[in-house]
Motif scaffolding. Structure first.
Motif, PDB file in Angstrom:
ATOM      1  N   THR A 137       0.838  -1.212   0.000  1.00 11.88           N
ATOM      2  CA  THR A 137       0.000   0.000   0.000  1.00 11.88           C
ATOM      3  C   THR A 137       0.868   1.255   0.000  1.00 11.88           C
TER       4      THR A 137
ATOM      5  N   GLN B 240      -2.261  -1.775   5.223  1.00 10.50           N
ATOM      6  CA  GLN B 240      -1.799  -0.419   5.526  1.00 10.50           C
ATOM      7  C   GLN B 240      -1.065  -0.429   6.880  1.00 10.50           C
TER       8      GLN B 240
ATOM      9  N   ILE C  72      -7.316  -4.048   3.271  1.00 11.70           N
ATOM     10  CA  ILE C  72      -6.459  -2.888   3.009  1.00 11.70           C
ATOM     11  C   ILE C  72      -6.030  -2.234   4.322  1.00 11.70           C
TER      12      ILE C  72
ATOM     13  N   ALA D  10      -2.967   2.484  -1.491  1.00 10.89           N
ATOM     14  CA  ALA D  10      -4.138   1.730  -1.047  1.00 10.89           C
ATOM     15  C   ALA D  10      -5.223   1.716  -2.131  1.00 10.89           C
TER      16      ALA D  10
END
Ligand code: HEC
Length: 256
Positions: free
Chosen positions: A120, A216, A212, A125
């Motif tokens: 990411t 992240q 995500i 992202a």
């Protein structure tokens, strides 16, 4: 003084606001779809970690993250870690590697699945979100699917049972090419869901969002603590500034 406080408060609000930014997708334009990153959402990161282990870690590693660190940061008990996340035979102090040997992976897929620790951060992202959302049926590829965000990708649509299988509808667009010659470009128009998955579109969005948020976090495990600490540091500076100001007034009263 008051303006200073207002400015500092505004700066504080701004840095804090960065932690979660809302999705503003433009319908019909997948290139503008945006991930809804909520790094402070602990439950989402926990679900993301569970889903990553269930659906992705067979091929992908997150090789800079230890299971023990993950458990500590995500408030996961030792029992839960052992029951749901640790692969058989692995220890809590192990890094999140994949069991698939890279050489075999390269033979099977033509390209080894990349480590996703920094994905990411390197591709963003939003890219990962578009990648997970734009698999479509394409019988001409070895895996039977293609992807709008990574044309000709070697990754199979591993979430097809959840999202379902969609075909892409393209239209031909005329553009002016070199020397003003007209060229026809294939432009994406929409997706058509052929085989529904077990999740609705909104549920699939949440599923991908959780993944995500986890990725992240994995890209910089300290960021949640850093942001929380940042708020305290700014608050301390605010209090300290006012103390220093009043102290200065007190001293200068005698001088004058
Ligand atoms: C069956 C093996 C396999 C599984 C399971 C798998 N992937 Fe992949 N993945 C690949 C391969 C192979 C590539 C390399 C694709 C390429 O470069 O064409 C890849 C690439 C990627 C990329 C990089 C895309 C890019 O733009 O470079 C991301 C992100 C990704 N996978 C996410 C995931 C996530 C999230 C999951 C779990 C839901 C997952 N993958 C599960 C095989 C897999």
């Amino acid at each position: 003084m008051r303006t200073k406080i207002v400015l500092l408060a505004a700066a504080l609000a701004a840095t804090h606001g960065l932690a979660s930014f809302a999705a503003v997708g433009i319908p019909g334009e997948w290139q503008h779809w945006q991930a809804e990153v909520e790094i402070n959402n602990l439950a989402s990161r926990q679900r993301g970690a569970r889903n990553f282990v269930a659906y992705c870690s067979g091929c992908h590693s997150v090789k800079y993250l230890r299971y023990s660190r993950l458990a500590k940061d995500l408030d996961i008990s030792t029992e839960q870690l052992e029951q749901f996340l640790l692969p058989p035979g692995a220890k809590a102090s192990d890094y999140m590697t994949t069991s698939m040997p890279a050489a075999d992976a390269a033979t099977w897929f033509g390209i080894a699945p990349p480590d996703l620790s920094l994905i990411t951060r390197s591709k963003g992202a939003d890219h990962v979100y578009r990648f997970m959302k734009t698999f479509y049926v394409d019988p001409s590829t070895p895996s039977g699917v293609n992807n709008l965000a990574l044309e000709g990708t070697a990754m199979p649509h591993v979430l097809a049972s959840l999202q379902g299988l969609q075909t892409a509808v393209f239209r031909n667009e005329e553009h002016r090419g070199e020397g003003g010659k007209p060229v026809t470009v294939k432009a994406w128009e929409k997706f058509q869901l052929d085989v529904p998955g077990t999740l609705s579109e909104a549920e699939y969005d949440l599923f991908v969002g959780d993944l995500i948020n986890f990725l992240q976090y994995a890209g910089e495990p300290a960021q949640v603590t850093r942001q929380k600490l940042g708020v305290w540091v700014v608050l301390f500076l605010l209090v300290f500034t006012s103390l220093a100001y009043f102290l200065k007034r007190e001293y200068w009263r005698d001088v004058r």
